[in-house]
Design an enzyme around this catalytic site. Sequence first.
Site, short mmCIF file in Angstrom:
data_model
loop_
_atom_site.label_atom_id
_atom_site.label_comp_id
_atom_site.label_asym_id
_atom_site.label_seq_id
_atom_site.Cartn_x
_atom_site.Cartn_y
_atom_site.Cartn_z
N HIS A 1 0.83 -1.21 0.00
CA HIS A 1 0.00 0.00 0.00
C HIS A 1 0.86 1.26 0.00
O HIS A 1 0.36 2.32 0.32
CB HIS A 1 -0.91 0.01 1.24
CG HIS A 1 -1.94 -1.08 1.22
ND1 HIS A 1 -2.58 -1.54 2.34
CD2 HIS A 1 -2.45 -1.81 0.19
CE1 HIS A 1 -3.45 -2.49 2.02
NE2 HIS A 1 -3.39 -2.67 0.72
N LYS B 1 -2.45 -8.99 -6.80
CA LYS B 1 -2.76 -10.08 -7.74
C LYS B 1 -4.01 -10.77 -7.25
O LYS B 1 -4.28 -10.79 -6.04
CB LYS B 1 -1.61 -11.10 -7.78
CG LYS B 1 -1.55 -11.91 -9.04
CD LYS B 1 -0.92 -11.12 -10.16
CE LYS B 1 -0.86 -11.88 -11.46
NZ LYS B 1 -0.10 -11.15 -12.47
N SER C 1 -1.52 -0.21 -18.92
CA SER C 1 -2.67 -0.25 -18.02
C SER C 1 -2.75 1.03 -17.21
O SER C 1 -3.83 1.55 -16.94
CB SER C 1 -2.56 -1.43 -17.04
OG SER C 1 -3.13 -2.57 -17.60
#
Length: 480
Positions: free
Chosen positions: A73, A115, A371
């Site tokens: 994070h 993931k 992305s």
Amino acid sequence: MSETATAATAQAPHYSFFHGVERNFDKAASHTRFEKGILEQIKACNSILQMKFPVRIGDKIEVIEAFRVQHSHHKLPCKGGIRYSMDVNQDEVMALASLMTYKCAIVNVPFGGAKGGIKINPKNYTPFELEKITRRYASELVKKNFIGPGIDVPAPDYGTGAREMSWIADTYASLKPGEVDALGCVTGKPIAQGGVRGRTEATGLGVFYGVREVCNTVEDMKRIGLNTGIEGKRVIVQGLGNVGYHAAKFFYDNGAIIVGLAEYEGGIYNERGLDIYKVVEYRKTTGSLLNYPGAINIKNSAETMEQECDILIPAALENVVNAGNAARIKAKIIGEGANGPLTPEADEILNKKGAIVVPDMYLNAGGVTVSYFEWLKNLSHVRFGRMDKRFSENQNNTILKTVEGLTGKKVTDTERTLIMHGPDEVDLVYSGLEDTMIGSYHEIRESLLQNNGVQDMRTAAFICAINKVGVAYEELGIFP
Ligand code: NAD
């Protein structure tokens, strides 16, 4: 139904992929200046969601096991693909999530790694059933606050594609009515649903840009005894899927000679070069690469990689270059298009032979880079190029007219079209990717030169990643 969302304290199974990543991390971390606590925090998976949910398949209820791991994070949102495979397990998802953190850091994509995985064989389900599973998975992520444009943004991976991403986007949007940035909750979407042009070929193009930069670096080419530049370099590609096909195409279009191609049925080799477009057409028609006119057949597909060439691009499977064949690899540049195509033993053998091994963590980061561009497009609600294309064309026209007026000479129509062209979305995406791959290569190279004792580019790339994530943690000042 059961689920747990915990800090990472999961017990590792006997053989742990995640511990393998941790070992590589530790090797690189010893070359950084961070205290133990920060290194431990960088390594740890921050949140793990394990879930089991019911889906009606035919006349039965099936309990589906799935995961989402947010490794880091330190930057938000988290980012990483979702795979559908029977091999999915928590340890694998943790390892892949952690690799995403390091990959994003290497290419300066401001995300933490994540993931996801669903333990299913997608081939065993109809599209309708897959849609039910995918939508239920997405709603579980919403319920647990594990998805969102500022929280965690999945993408395609093994067994998933644009179709699954559009189901996820739609589920998210319908559960978050009025959320203006909802489309930014997932990337790899179809263009009509907020996808970005250039995403499909991004990983293969990134492989090309990365290897081209290696070939353009004079000192590196001197060290391995090759001329600079991509033109005329002999290339072998293993795997003609998304990554391998596009990489081969860009090498071919830019003057490299594709001497060898390998697929699961076998390989072909022609020292004078293969026309990638014709080979792909031939394989579509005959169902095989073998017996392609003018080429030598290599029945044992893996042996294709051992043929004479300058550049080898393994772009299919893991561990294909290993202790058994590494010594026979003749390429002086090995570009890891696939994830993990070299075993640690092969890596060592090839580095000792003096070859340049360009690591997957950097070289196949084109997908996540584009992305990131897709996410930016979704947040800005405007197609790249919409604001400036016409402005650039008008400006180019003015410059051209002025130069023609001053010189009294006219350019040809082809030259005029080229000079006038203002950037479309795909031009800008390619340009952003090119800049990323060039810049990151030199960061890794710098790290290799600065760290005495580090011999390989993989460790150097890891050092770069640890330094960036470590500094981000220090700057956050989150340690109470
Ligand atoms: P893909 O399924 O599109 O292509 C894989 C190709 O390899 C297929 O054409 C398959 O037939 C071929 N293949 C299978 N077995 C083979 C064998 N024994 N010898 C030679 N070829 C064989 O997959 P992809 O998306 O191109 O991914 C390939 C690798 O790149 C994977 O390791 C993946 O994790 C990695 N990767 C992909 C992306 C992406 O954007 N697609 C991004 C990063 C990393």
